[in-house]
Design a protein around this motif. Structure first.
Motif, PDB file in Angstrom:
ATOM      1  N   LYS A   1       4.091   1.840   4.723  1.00  0.00           N
ATOM      2  CA  LYS A   1       4.929   0.639   4.625  1.00  0.00           C
ATOM      3  C   LYS A   1       5.192   0.329   3.163  1.00  0.00           C
TER       4      LYS A   1
ATOM      5  N   PRO B   1      12.474  -5.709   2.468  1.00  0.00           N
ATOM      6  CA  PRO B   1      11.162  -6.169   2.939  1.00  0.00           C
ATOM      7  C   PRO B   1      10.228  -4.966   3.138  1.00  0.00           C
TER       8      PRO B   1
ATOM      9  N   ARG C   1       8.481  -2.410   5.105  1.00  0.00           N
ATOM     10  CA  ARG C   1       8.627  -1.791   6.421  1.00  0.00           C
ATOM     11  C   ARG C   1       8.114  -0.353   6.353  1.00  0.00           C
TER      12      ARG C   1
ATOM     13  N   ARG D   1      -0.988 -13.150   1.384  1.00  0.00           N
ATOM     14  CA  ARG D   1      -0.566 -13.904   2.570  1.00  0.00           C
ATOM     15  C   ARG D   1      -0.284 -12.984   3.750  1.00  0.00           C
ATOM     16  N   THR D   2       0.254 -11.807   3.472  1.00  0.00           N
ATOM     17  CA  THR D   2       0.663 -10.881   4.537  1.00  0.00           C
ATOM     18  C   THR D   2      -0.272  -9.686   4.648  1.00  0.00           C
ATOM     19  N   TYR D   3      -1.478  -9.796   4.162  1.00  0.00           N
ATOM     20  CA  TYR D   3      -2.430  -8.671   4.075  1.00  0.00           C
ATOM     21  C   TYR D   3      -2.651  -8.001   5.431  1.00  0.00           C
ATOM     22  N   GLU D   4      -2.699  -6.674   5.439  1.00  0.00           N
ATOM     23  CA  GLU D   4      -2.981  -5.903   6.653  1.00  0.00           C
ATOM     24  C   GLU D   4      -4.251  -5.088   6.422  1.00  0.00           C
TER      25      GLU D   4
ATOM     26  N   ASN E   1      -3.516  -2.033   0.745  1.00  0.00           N
ATOM     27  CA  ASN E   1      -2.514  -2.973   0.244  1.00  0.00           C
ATOM     28  C   ASN E   1      -2.527  -2.924  -1.279  1.00  0.00           C
TER      29      ASN E   1
ATOM     30  N   GLU F   1       2.008 -13.093  -2.305  1.00  0.00           N
ATOM     31  CA  GLU F   1       2.733 -12.640  -1.119  1.00  0.00           C
ATOM     32  C   GLU F   1       1.950 -11.547  -0.385  1.00  0.00           C
TER      33      GLU F   1
ATOM     34  N   ARG G   1       0.298   0.267   2.300  1.00  0.00           N
ATOM     35  CA  ARG G   1       1.229  -0.860   2.347  1.00  0.00           C
ATOM     36  C   ARG G   1       1.455  -1.272   0.897  1.00  0.00           C
TER      37      ARG G   1
END
Length: 571
Positions: free
Chosen positions: A403, A424, A426, A470-473, A478, A467, A361
């Motif tokens: 992603k 974004p 994806r 905040r959106t960590y997977e 990442n 950012e 990601r």
């Protein structure tokens, strides 16, 4: 007369009694003898049986079952107790992970005897669970060298390049080398041995990690989860057909049991051989002696013929040419056997594979400040063109499931914000408005132009870090990748020290987000970028030569082999 008659009757009665007594005695004697025989036999091989549980690599079950039936009929005994066997097929990886608790398992992984397909699994067990009671008898039951299999007619020669020469170790990996397929090395000794053969030709120095990165990426694109998938792929009729790394026995089994027509070839310089070691588990001395009895049986000269009839070589390398036929490409002489890699090497390779297997990601940030219009000496490109070329080539390294997202940055691109989102994050294979995400990102790169602004480097890195946090997977790697000329020159931004303090305060070992920078230009000061890399476990790379772009990307992503969040060397 009556007296005579009576006397005669008494004589006959007495004679009958003696006859009856003799007959009864004979019956009793016979029963006694029979009873002695039965009881005596039970005394020598009776009472509670010793049931030997034997877990075998599935492809070897047919041969071991046949040998076990004959073994049981012979009524072998230990301490006056008969030894009988119960043979079952068990995937070696399943047993390994059951012993070490380092991976998922299914079913019962316990046994008294274990015959996996390779000593590679033994190395992993001894490294990860040294306290486990496993006695390696040093006795192989069968051999099966690794070969390259293709549909019949695809392979004209019986010999080809070394496997490691067939797998690309440069970038972009997707456009070079042959399509070599392996079964997942975490589940297959053939796949794991392939990694070891490739790794042995690459020095383990940090600067050589990019070559291993490229090889792992190339293999992961076509890695198959199991042997069934490999067989399906072998018969799929792809053009050009892939080269499948299998054992001799697997290729023979595909042809005989699955109606295939695979043709095999042998790598130059030798190959790894699956050695099917005989292992005794547990500490019960009686069971261990029973296991030794069975070991002597299955490794005898008579048993070797049964092993060869099932598509294996015997441990001396001999093959049955009526089974492994020359028509299918099998050679009578065994190839040179390459040494088994150490347990440290195997552990490092499985960790590297796991890290590379974890999908990406990535937020890519591209510098569009005014300085990006400056030419790059020795080329006919400016910094912007070099940057977009780098990003475009880097994009080819990612599979469809990765992603990715794109930002551009300069100063005041969106009001007083120094960055602007282009796409974004994806999956590259996701389709939006009739286009895949990969196609959209490629078009963005082709249309980028330098602006008239300054370089808001530190503001943008901090915004991107927050950012991504905040959106960590957690199920992905990442990371942030910034392509820039490397100089923060905005008057309105935070300072380098303020950025480093914020990164230190907001970073988390549980959520590592390495920042990787690739910078272009003759006047780059690499120190600030290196400090940012150190603070995040990332990397900082500089170049003025566009031909180095592919290698730089591989170096950047070789950080994954060194572990997320760990310190990584910079160039």
């Amino acid at each position: 007369m009556p007296l005579a008659v009576g006397h005669d009757r008494r004589r006959r009665s007495r004679a009958g009694a003696f006859a009856a007594l003799a007959g009864a005695f004979a019956i009793v004697l016979g029963l006694g003898i029979t009873g002695w025989y039965v009881i005596g036999n039970q005394a020598s091989c009776g009472g509670d049986e010793i049931v030997l549980e034997v877990a075998v690599a599935p492809e070897l079950v047919g041969a071991i079952n046949a040998l076990a039936e004959d073994f049981d009929e012979e009524e072998h005994e230990v301490d006056g107790r008969c030894v009988t066997t119960e043979v079952r097929g068990e995937d070696p990886d399943n047993v390994t992970y059951g012993i070490t608790n380092t991976g998922p398992t299914t079913g019962d992984t316990e046994s008294d005897v274990w015959i996996p397909d390779s000593s590679l699994w033994v190395n992993l067990v001894q490294r990860e669970a040294s306290e486990a009671a496993i006695n390696d008898t040093g006795t192989p039951v069968a051999h099966s060298p690794l070969i390259l299999a293709q549909p019949g007619g695809a392979a004209e020669d019986n010999e080809t390049e070394p496997i490691e020469n067939l797998v690309p170790t440069d970038a972009p990996a997707a456009e070079s080398g042959r399509d070599v397929r392996v079964i997942d090395p975490l589940r297959s000794a053939s796949g794991l041995a392939t990694l070891a053969m490739i790794s042995s030709t690459i020095d383990d120095q940090a600067e050589d990690q990019p070559e291993l990165t490229a090889a792992l990426q190339a293999l992961q694109r076509g890695a198959m989860p199991n042997e069934e998938t490999a067989f399906d792929t072998l018969g799929a009729g792809d053009d050009p057909p892939p080269l499948m790394v299998l054992s001799e026995q697997a290729a023979w089994r595909y042809n005989t049991e699955h109606g295939g027509s695979a043709h095999v070839s042998y790598p130059k310089g030798g190959s790894h051989t699956l050695d099917y070691p005989y292992l005794i588990r547990g500490e019960d001395p009686v069971v261990s002696r029973a296991a030794e009895e069975f070991r002597a049986w299955v490794t005898s000269s008579e048993s070797r013929a049964v092993v060869r009839k099932n598509g294996f070589r015997s441990p001396d390398g001999a093959a049955d040419t009526d089974v492994l036929t020359p028509e299918a490409g099998f050679q009578e002489e065994a190839p040179e056997n390459l040494p088994t890699p150490s347990d440290d090497t195997i552990a490092e390779l499985t960790q590297s594979w796991n890290r590379m297997k974890l999908d990406t990601r990535l937020l890519t940030i591209l510098d569009v400040s005014g300085s990006m219009a400056q030419p790059v000496p020795g080329t006919d490109m400016n910094r912007m063109e070099v940057t977009t070329k780098a990003s475009g080539e880097g994009l080819t390294l990612f599979p469809e499931t990765s992603k990715l997202g794109q930002w551009e940055f300069s100063t005041d691109l969106d009001g007083d914000t120094d960055h602007r989102e282009l796409t974004p994050i994806r999956e590259l294979g996701e389709t939006v408005d009739g286009q895949t995400h990969r196609e959209v990102m490629t078009e963005n790169l082709e249309s980028l132009e330098p602006s008239n602004g300054d370089t808001g480097l530190y503001n943008t890195i901090l915004a991107a870090y927050r950012e991504m946090s905040r959106t960590y997977e957690a199920d992905r790697v990442n990371a942030i990748l910034m392509l820039t000329d490397g100089q923060d020159d905005t008057d309105d931004g935070i300072s380098k020290n303020e950025l480093l303090s914020a990164l230190e305060e907001e970073s988390s070992k549980d959520k590592p987000i390495p920042v990787i920078t690739i910078a272009f230009g003759p006047s780059i000061d690499p120190e600030p970028l290196e400090e940012i890399a150190d603070a995040t476990g990332g990397g900082a790379y500089t170049t003025e030569d566009p031909t180095e772009i592919g290698d730089i990307f591989l170096k950047a992503f070789s950080l994954r082999l060194q572990g997320q969040g760990e310190d990584a060397g910079q160039d």
